[in-house]
Scaffold this active site. Structure first.
Site, short mmCIF file in Angstrom:
data_model
loop_
_atom_site.label_atom_id
_atom_site.label_comp_id
_atom_site.label_asym_id
_atom_site.label_seq_id
_atom_site.Cartn_x
_atom_site.Cartn_y
_atom_site.Cartn_z
N GLU A 266 0.89 -1.18 0.00
CA GLU A 266 0.00 0.00 0.00
C GLU A 266 0.91 1.21 0.00
O GLU A 266 1.57 1.49 1.01
CB GLU A 266 -0.87 0.03 1.26
CG GLU A 266 -1.83 -1.14 1.40
CD GLU A 266 -3.14 -0.93 0.68
OE1 GLU A 266 -3.27 0.04 -0.11
OE2 GLU A 266 -4.04 -1.75 0.89
N CYS A 300 -2.35 9.18 2.56
CA CYS A 300 -2.13 8.63 1.22
C CYS A 300 -3.26 9.01 0.27
O CYS A 300 -3.08 9.12 -0.93
CB CYS A 300 -1.97 7.12 1.28
SG CYS A 300 -3.31 6.32 2.17
P1 NAD Z 1 8.61 4.94 4.47
O1 NAD Z 1 8.62 4.14 3.23
O2 NAD Z 1 9.68 5.92 4.73
O3 NAD Z 1 8.60 3.96 5.75
C1 NAD Z 1 7.60 2.98 5.92
C2 NAD Z 1 8.14 1.88 6.82
O4 NAD Z 1 9.17 1.16 6.13
C3 NAD Z 1 8.78 2.37 8.11
O5 NAD Z 1 8.37 1.55 9.16
C4 NAD Z 1 10.27 2.21 7.82
O6 NAD Z 1 11.05 2.02 8.97
C5 NAD Z 1 10.26 0.95 6.98
N1 NAD Z 1 11.45 0.70 6.16
C6 NAD Z 1 12.36 1.58 5.68
N2 NAD Z 1 13.28 0.92 4.92
C7 NAD Z 1 12.93 -0.38 4.90
C8 NAD Z 1 13.47 -1.54 4.27
N3 NAD Z 1 14.56 -1.49 3.50
N4 NAD Z 1 12.84 -2.72 4.46
C9 NAD Z 1 11.73 -2.78 5.21
N5 NAD Z 1 11.18 -1.73 5.84
C10 NAD Z 1 11.78 -0.53 5.68
O7 NAD Z 1 7.18 5.64 4.51
P2 NAD Z 1 6.63 6.70 5.58
O8 NAD Z 1 7.29 8.01 5.33
O9 NAD Z 1 6.67 6.12 6.94
O10 NAD Z 1 5.09 6.78 5.17
C11 NAD Z 1 4.57 7.68 4.25
C12 NAD Z 1 4.19 6.99 2.97
O11 NAD Z 1 3.25 5.97 3.24
C13 NAD Z 1 3.51 7.91 1.97
O12 NAD Z 1 4.02 7.68 0.69
C14 NAD Z 1 2.05 7.49 2.04
O13 NAD Z 1 1.31 7.76 0.88
C15 NAD Z 1 2.18 6.04 2.30
N6 NAD Z 1 0.93 5.50 2.86
C16 NAD Z 1 0.15 4.72 2.06
C17 NAD Z 1 -1.06 4.24 2.54
C18 NAD Z 1 -1.96 3.40 1.68
O14 NAD Z 1 -2.89 2.81 2.21
N7 NAD Z 1 -1.75 3.30 0.38
C19 NAD Z 1 -1.46 4.56 3.84
C20 NAD Z 1 -0.64 5.36 4.61
C21 NAD Z 1 0.58 5.83 4.12
#
Ligand code: NAD
Length: 541
Positions: A266, A300
């Protein structure tokens, strides 16, 4: 308000209360010192946040093994038994409503009302939905097999748990997003290894604590940390459910492909609202202002583009501007959660202005502040990051268009495809338009809120990812179909078993002709051939 940059500034917090924010029942015995990648101060007012204990990536395999051990007995329980174990979580959420809202308010910076409405109430409904529905949703189905081709056989499809679900979540809805997977994943018989965002580890710990004392030891394991800990989760899981940015989602998908495990993604969005000429102005303006600015646009499904039919622009654009200017900072609108996000929003606005965007309300805050005012801009060009990339902040760009066709073409041109809203009085026509939109969700005369509806699938296309959260469709990811065939046929051999003989060959080709491989007379002749050959085959020919 004296707003601080987020805790990535890594100031030492000496006055932080020593809170144990890990889930004692299932969390690791942390070996690393407190702090790690976690913010130490609230984005809201700079006040100290409780210390968080990081999990070492090397501990993740140990927790994964324990979770798998617990999962075997958990999966052996009936769905009804599992539902009765988890049902009390609903009451716990409601009883801790103020605590949850207050923590999310301080850790994320969202208004208390928003925290209660988005992070408390729908989660209680979610637990009720899944605990009520799970028994029926996990029921197996029978597959009828053709008795002539497959005599004496009956098939059954079971929905088996995947095993260990690795759950990695973002910071913007730090209670609701994890619960949307944890609850159905556990109910389906899985164990869960849960890594909340490093920006909101305290909300993550609170989520885990809602299950404390209910589940078998180790079944839900909380791990705290940044990308390295997330990567360790991906390395252990049988399926990864990831919500976050496109860039990280891609990395997770690559690693899952290497490990040959499924992943549910997502990701980001660039949601559009389409305002048609016959829209109800007051409802559309109110809905769009909320859809753009709730959680300071850190959603999002935030409205990040509005395509307004020129014929109604004179009425709706001034109303959107007026409603935006009336929003009270702090009361109605959140602060941005991180300085990193604030920098992206600033850059998008600056580049749009350089491309000729007219700022109708709001504007960037002074340097160092996270209180980005709700901002409305009007622009003609779409070749700017504000219209192309995910902004994830409180900017509402308005573009005037020539009717529905023009709007749909522009919406579908995006690399993202999460949700779109259509604002019009002609609901029947809107349903027709909805089918032509390449987004996972379409709302008519509303926007975005259906992520909170447990029965409605939440999903996207393109760079918004292909995961499915909520609804029975989510169970398609959290379970795998297992087909079990039972054969009641007492014959010594099946038609297709050894030996391969000329009689068998004759039967095979006669069957092809009987089933439509020949004309009427050919089919009749083949039927006679079959009648003669089948007894020979039964006698071993
Ligand atoms: P991010 O990608 O920076 O981090 C998300 C998670 O991934 C965190 O827990 C982070 O620690 C982890 N992570 C980082 N590197 C990783 C790796 N190599 N392997 C596994 N995990 C890793 O995102 P964010 O800034 O926390 O969230 C914002 C984003 O989330 C926005 O783009 C938003 O649109 C999206 N989002 C989407 C939805 C949806 O339902 N489509 C809902 C909420 C947020």
């Amino acid at each position: 308000m004296d707003l601080q940059q987020d805790g990535q500034a890594a100031e030492a917090v000496t006055d932080a209360p020593e809170a144990n924010v890990t889930n004692e029942a299932s969390a690791p015995r942390a070996t690393e010192a407190a702090s790690g990648p976690f913010p130490t101060r609230s984005p809201l007012d700079g006040s100290a946040l409780p210390a968080v204990t990081a999990t070492s990536p090397s501990e993740v395999p140990v927790l994964a093994r324990k979770a798998r051990e617990a999962q075997t007995a958990w999966a052996a329980k009936t769905a009804r038994e599992r539902a009765s174990v988890i049902a009390p979580v609903k009451k716990r959420i409601l009883a801790r409503a103020e605590e949850i809202a207050d923590l999310v308010h301080r850790e994320c910076g969202k208004p208390i009302e928003e925290a209660a409405l988005a992070e408390v109430l729908p989660n209680a409904d979610l637990v009720e939905y899944w605990t009520d529905a799970i028994e029926e949703l996990l029921e197996g189905t029978t597959v009828e097999l053709d008795p002539l081709s497959y005599p004496g056989k009956i098939g059954r499809i079971h929905k088996a748990p995947r095993g260990l679900v690795g759950l990695v979540t973002p910071w913007n809805y730090p209670v609701a997003i994890p619960l949307r997977t944890i609850v159905p994943a556990l109910l389906a018989g899985n164990a869960v290894l849960f890594k909340p965002s490093e920006i909101t580890p305290r909300a993550g710990a609170l989520v885990a604590s809602l299950f404390e004392g209910l589940l078998p030891e180790g079944l839900l394991a909380l791990v705290q940390g940044g990308g390295d800990v997330g990567a360790a989760v991906v390395d252990e899981a049988d399926i990864v459910v990831f919500t976050g940015s496109v860039a990280t989602g891609r990395r997770v998908a690559v690693r899952c492909a290497e490990r040959l495990i499924p992943c549910s993604l997502e990701l980001g969005g660039k949601d559009a609202a389409i305002v048609l000429a016959d829209a109800q102005v007051e409802r559309a303006a109110n809905g769009i202002v909320w859809g753009a600015f709730t959680n300071a646009g850190q959603n999002c499904a935030s409205i990040e583009r509005v395509y307004v039919d020129r014929k109604i622009a004179d009425k709706i654009v001034p109303r959107i501007v007026e409603l935006t200017k009336a929003l009270q900072p702090g009361r109605d609108t959140a602060v941005l959660t991180t300085s990193r996000q604030c920098d992206i929003v600033r850059r998008h606005l600056a580049e749009a202005e350089a491309a000729g965007a007219e700022v109708l309300a709001g504007g960037a805050p002074e340097a160092g502040s996270l209180a980005f005012a709700p901002t409305v801009v009007k622009l003609d060009r779409e070749d700017t990051p504000l219209l192309r990339e995910e902004t994830f902040g409180p900017i509402l760009p308005i573009v005037l268009v020539d009717g529905a066709e023009d709007a749909i073409t522009r919406v579908n041109a995006s690399t993202f495809g999460l949700t779109t809203s259509l604002w019009t009085r002609r609901v029947g026509a809107a349903h027709e338009l909805a089918r032509r939109l390449k987004t996972g969700v379409v709302t008519i005369n509303n926007h975005g809120f259906t992520a909170a509806v447990a029965a409605a699938p939440w999903t996207g296309t393109g760079e918004s990812g292909y995961g499915i959260t909520n609804s029975p469709h989510a169970l398609g990811e959290l379970t795998r179909p297992q087909f079990v065939l039972e054969d009641r046929n007492k014959a010594a051999r099946e038609l297709w078993w050894y030996p391969y003989t000329p009689v068998l060959r004759k039967i095979a080709f006669a069957m092809a002709r009987v089933r439509g491989g020949a004309g009427l007379f050919g089919r009749i002749a083949a039927a006679f051939e079959l009648v003669a050959a089948l007894p020979k085959r039964l006698l071993g020919g």
